[in-house]
Design an enzyme around this catalytic site. Structure first.
Site, PDB file in Angstrom:
ATOM      1  CG  ASP A  80     -61.289   5.905  23.891  1.00 13.96           C
ATOM      2  OD1 ASP A  80     -60.935   5.374  22.820  1.00 13.96           O
ATOM      3  OD2 ASP A  80     -60.487   6.286  24.767  1.00 13.96           O
ATOM      4  CG  HIS A 178     -53.743   3.631  25.759  1.00 14.06           C
ATOM      5  ND1 HIS A 178     -54.246   2.356  25.615  1.00 14.06           N
ATOM      6  CD2 HIS A 178     -54.321   4.367  24.785  1.00 14.06           C
ATOM      7  CE1 HIS A 178     -55.102   2.337  24.604  1.00 14.06           C
ATOM      8  NE2 HIS A 178     -55.157   3.551  24.092  1.00 14.06           N
ATOM      9  CG  HIS A 208     -56.592   4.511  19.908  1.00 10.76           C
ATOM     10  ND1 HIS A 208     -57.545   4.343  20.874  1.00 10.76           N
ATOM     11  CD2 HIS A 208     -57.254   4.553  18.731  1.00 10.76           C
ATOM     12  CE1 HIS A 208     -58.748   4.261  20.293  1.00 10.76           C
ATOM     13  NE2 HIS A 208     -58.586   4.387  18.997  1.00 10.76           N
ATOM     14  N   GLY A 209     -53.268   6.582  21.753  1.00 14.42           N
ATOM     15  CA  GLY A 209     -52.047   6.780  22.521  1.00 14.42           C
ATOM     16  C   GLY A 209     -51.234   7.952  22.007  1.00 14.42           C
ATOM     17  CB  SER A 211     -50.671  11.548  25.741  1.00 16.84           C
ATOM     18  OG  SER A 211     -51.983  12.066  25.789  1.00 16.84           O
ATOM     19  CG  ASN A 230     -58.224   8.308  20.491  1.00 18.85           C
ATOM     20  OD1 ASN A 230     -58.542   8.688  19.373  1.00 18.85           O
ATOM     21  ND2 ASN A 230     -58.871   7.352  21.133  1.00 18.85           N
TER      22      ASN A 230
END
Length: 287
Positions: A80, A178, A208-209, A211, A230
């Protein structure tokens, strides 16, 4: 069932689901991820960031390879946010089946050049390559780096980038960051931009990011064609929050007493992500 990212995500793209990429930096987190994916019969990506790899070292990757080979579901081992060619080569040598070269902070031409260099090294040994175009933001509290300013992925540049590099998957910037979002920061995805990007390039798209974004936005992004998402902070937050609770009992010191409830708490988050990404029971798509 160990495979590379291209093999994994072509199937996901064709069947309308996204595969979670869980950042894994300990044997306990690996155990929880693998148990949950077995129970859900869900394909998975074990993602390891260079900072995480510097801590767990190459011997940990050998353990992941062993677990993947005996799993009854598809597994990819993915580097990653590899920042340099040297980091990518280390990952290939120690058994990763997929690598990311993140040159999104470089100029467009420099990004193309290093991505092509990585592909020339990776493809002959059956390792797939992910690149990034645009920038992912940062909340300032994640384990991964991000940009202070989000630069959204331009569809025409994405089309040219894919054509000139032959990259297998593309991480796009549509508004994620992130880490865990603080209360004063509201995540919002540009789903209209995602639609255009999906219509413009034909390779699997990566978010990505993932969460802390609202579930409805994430679910919609999967329906609109994102094939990999991710997740790092969410599962670690659940694991270590429970760990802090357990360790309030000063008499507990054995790992087999401390970690099982932490793994169980983390698995609840993993189950939720698998359900949200429509990844449940997708082993059948690979048979």
């Amino acid at each position: 069932m160990l495979m590379n990212m291209k093999e994994l995500l072509v199937v996901a793209q064709e069947n309308g689901f996204a595969v979670p990429a869980f950042n894994t930096s300990s044997c306990m987190i690996l155990k929880g991820v693998m148990e949950a994916c077995h129970e859900k019969q869900a394909p998975v990506i074990i993602a390891i960031h260079p900072d995480e790899l510097s801590f767990v070292e190459d011997s940990f990757v050998a353990s992941v390879v062993e677990e993947a080979n005996k799993a009854d579901f598809p597994v990819v081992i993915h580097l990653d946010h590899g920042a340099t060619f040297e980091q990518v080569m280390r990952a290939i040598r120690c058994g990763f089946t997929s690598v990311m070269i993140d040159a999104s902070h470089m100029s467009f031409e420099e990004n193309i050049a290093i991505t092509r260099k990585v592909i020339e090294a990776a493809h002959p040994v059956n390792v797939s390559v992910e690149a990034e175009l645009g920038t992912i933001g940062t909340t300032g509290n994640g384990g991964e780096y991000g940009a202070s300013k989000i630069i959204y992925t331009d569809p025409e540049m994405a089309k040219e980038f894919v054509q000139r590099t032959g990259v297998d998957t593309l991480a796009i910037a549509i508004g994620t960051a992130h880490g865990i979002y603080p209360k004063n920061m509201k995540p919002e995805l540009k789903l209209d931009l995602l639609k255009v990007l999906r219509d413009t390039v034909n390779i699997p798209l990566v978010l990505h990011g993932g969460s802390s974004n609202p579930d409805e936005e994430i679910a919609q992004s999967v329906k609109l064609g994102v094939s990999k998402i991710n997740i790092s902070s969410d599962i670690k937050e659940a694991f270590y929050r429970k760990c802090r609770e357990v360790l309030e009992d000063e008499g507990i010191r054995e790992p087999n007493a401390i970690y099982p409830p932490c793994i169980a708490a983390m698995k609840e988050v993993i189950y939720h992500k698998i359900d949200l990404f429509n990844d449940v029971d997708k082993v059948r798509c690979y048979q």
